[in-house]
Design an enzyme around this catalytic site. Structure first.
Site, PDB file in Angstrom:
ATOM      1  N   ASP A   1       7.172   7.300  -3.295  1.00  0.00           N
ATOM      2  CA  ASP A   1       8.320   7.431  -4.192  1.00  0.00           C
ATOM      3  C   ASP A   1       9.617   7.590  -3.402  1.00  0.00           C
ATOM      4  OD1 ASP A   1       7.117   9.984  -3.440  1.00  0.00           O
ATOM      5  OD2 ASP A   1       8.726  10.898  -4.592  1.00  0.00           O
TER       6      ASP A   1
ATOM      7  N   ASP B   1       3.384  11.997   3.746  1.00  0.00           N
ATOM      8  CA  ASP B   1       4.493  12.904   4.033  1.00  0.00           C
ATOM      9  C   ASP B   1       5.735  12.077   4.342  1.00  0.00           C
ATOM     10  OD1 ASP B   1       6.268  14.826   5.119  1.00  0.00           O
ATOM     11  OD2 ASP B   1       4.584  16.062   5.760  1.00  0.00           O
TER      12      ASP B   1
ATOM     13  N   GLU C   1      -9.290   6.374   3.012  1.00  0.00           N
ATOM     14  CA  GLU C   1      -8.086   6.956   2.419  1.00  0.00           C
ATOM     15  C   GLU C   1      -7.498   7.944   3.417  1.00  0.00           C
ATOM     16  OE1 GLU C   1      -6.222   9.176  -1.502  1.00  0.00           O
ATOM     17  OE2 GLU C   1      -8.179   8.191  -1.636  1.00  0.00           O
TER      18      GLU C   1
ATOM     19  N   ASP D   1      -7.021  15.067  12.061  1.00  0.00           N
ATOM     20  CA  ASP D   1      -6.030  14.056  12.378  1.00  0.00           C
ATOM     21  C   ASP D   1      -6.663  12.663  12.336  1.00  0.00           C
ATOM     22  OD1 ASP D   1      -4.111  12.397  13.690  1.00  0.00           O
ATOM     23  OD2 ASP D   1      -3.391  14.093  14.872  1.00  0.00           O
TER      24      ASP D   1
ATOM     25  N   THR E   1      -1.964  10.514  -9.231  1.00  0.00           N
ATOM     26  CA  THR E   1      -2.301  11.779  -8.599  1.00  0.00           C
ATOM     27  C   THR E   1      -1.296  12.860  -8.986  1.00  0.00           C
ATOM     28  OG1 THR E   1      -0.953  11.385  -6.628  1.00  0.00           O
ATOM     29  CG2 THR E   1      -3.189  10.463  -6.637  1.00  0.00           C
ATOM     30  N   ARG E   2      -1.615  14.099  -8.620  1.00  0.00           N
ATOM     31  CA  ARG E   2      -0.697  15.191  -8.930  1.00  0.00           C
ATOM     32  C   ARG E   2       0.617  15.037  -8.179  1.00  0.00           C
ATOM     33  NH1 ARG E   2      -1.682  19.901  -5.331  1.00  0.00           N
ATOM     34  NH2 ARG E   2      -3.047  19.215  -3.653  1.00  0.00           N
ATOM     35  N   TYR E   3       0.569  14.428  -7.001  1.00  0.00           N
ATOM     36  CA  TYR E   3       1.808  14.180  -6.255  1.00  0.00           C
ATOM     37  C   TYR E   3       2.684  13.175  -6.996  1.00  0.00           C
ATOM     38  CZ  TYR E   3      -0.420  16.654  -2.397  1.00  0.00           C
ATOM     39  OH  TYR E   3      -1.035  17.607  -1.628  1.00  0.00           O
ATOM     40  N   GLU E   4       2.061  12.148  -7.535  1.00  0.00           N
ATOM     41  CA  GLU E   4       2.840  11.161  -8.291  1.00  0.00           C
ATOM     42  C   GLU E   4       3.416  11.777  -9.556  1.00  0.00           C
ATOM     43  OE1 GLU E   4       2.115   6.758  -8.698  1.00  0.00           O
ATOM     44  OE2 GLU E   4       1.272   7.451 -10.606  1.00  0.00           O
TER      45      GLU E   4
ATOM     46  N   LYS F   1      14.157  13.528   7.079  1.00  0.00           N
ATOM     47  CA  LYS F   1      15.249  13.556   8.050  1.00  0.00           C
ATOM     48  C   LYS F   1      15.098  12.400   9.036  1.00  0.00           C
ATOM     49  CE  LYS F   1      15.907  18.561   7.773  1.00  0.00           C
ATOM     50  NZ  LYS F   1      15.909  19.858   8.513  1.00  0.00           N
TER      51      LYS F   1
END
Length: 231
Positions: A176, A140, A66, A118, A209-212, A144
């Site tokens: 998303d 991420d 992951e 990384d 997930t919390r991001y979703e 831009k």
């Protein structure tokens, strides 16, 4: 020993630290990270970039990766669902690592290894065809246009990933951001992957997930893409 001057120069643009850690999170980092950390990934530990012995680490299990596990919800969920595999979680953000370590301590799972850095350093030392499944969840977006080259779905990341994936390995991408979907569909197939599924419905074993959840609250619509490594 490899000349330190040959160490690759890699710009890293994401955050590595956020809000002040709670005392419990500092404890997880102090007590648990070294036990779960995957050794031999950093240049200091492995200057000659010898391939990792994943069979020794995971007892011959299939290995999943992951990339950017955030707070660890999905990583811990998959580790619990699939004790028969070994999971490597890669995340440079210290706060996310601390959150994941707390979840892993509660889960008491023994099939997870962490690389707190990384992912390109990890790619350097993964053996060829080592991975059978890879997750890229809400990376991420770098919205831009001038920053699109920083996205994961570029040859700098995809080509070493493809080398480390076994033929038939599955790559899952959840995002998303419509333009991230566009770039994913453009860049991933030429790197050696076939698109096998593109849907607004998540995978059967998905955990939100919390991001979703944040994306859904803000009215953004997730996309779920599945690719298979050619060959």
């Amino acid at each position: 020993m490899t000349d330190p001057a040959l160490r690759p120069h890699r710009n890293f643009y994401g955050r590595t630290h956020g809000k002040t850690l709670r005392r419990s999170q500092k404890t997880y980092l102090t007590e648990d990270l070294e036990v779960l950390r995957l050794p031999g990934v950093t240049f200091d530990e492995n200057p000659d970039r010898h391939p990792l012995d994943l069979a020794a680490r995971f007892g011959g299990r299939l290995v999943w990766l992951e990339i950017g596990f955030g707070g660890g919800e999905h990583l811990v969920h998959m580790a619990g669902l699939h004790p028969e595999v070994g999971l490597i979680g890669c995340e440079p953000f210290v706060n996310g690592i601390a959150m994941a370590l707390g979840k892993l301590r509660a889960a008491e799972g023994g099939n997870v290894a962490i690389h707190p850095g990384d992912v390109r350093d990890l790619f350097d030392v993964l053996p060829d065809a080592a991975l059978s499944k890879v997750f890229l969840n809400y990376p991420d977006p770098w919205p831009k246009a001038r920053h699109h080259r920083r996205r994961f779905v570029t040859p700098e990341y995809l080509l070493p990933l493809a080398r480390a994936c076994a033929p038939g390995a599955e790559l899952r991408v959840a995002t998303d951001i419509p333009d991230y979907v566009r770039q994913t569909l453009e860049e991933v197939p030429p790197a050696g992957f076939d698109l096998i599924r593109h849907s607004g419905e998540p995978w059967a074993d998905w955990i939100s997930t919390r991001y979703e959840q944040k994306a859904l609250r803000e009215g953004r619509v997730p996309d779920y893409l599945t690719f298979r490594r050619c060959g």
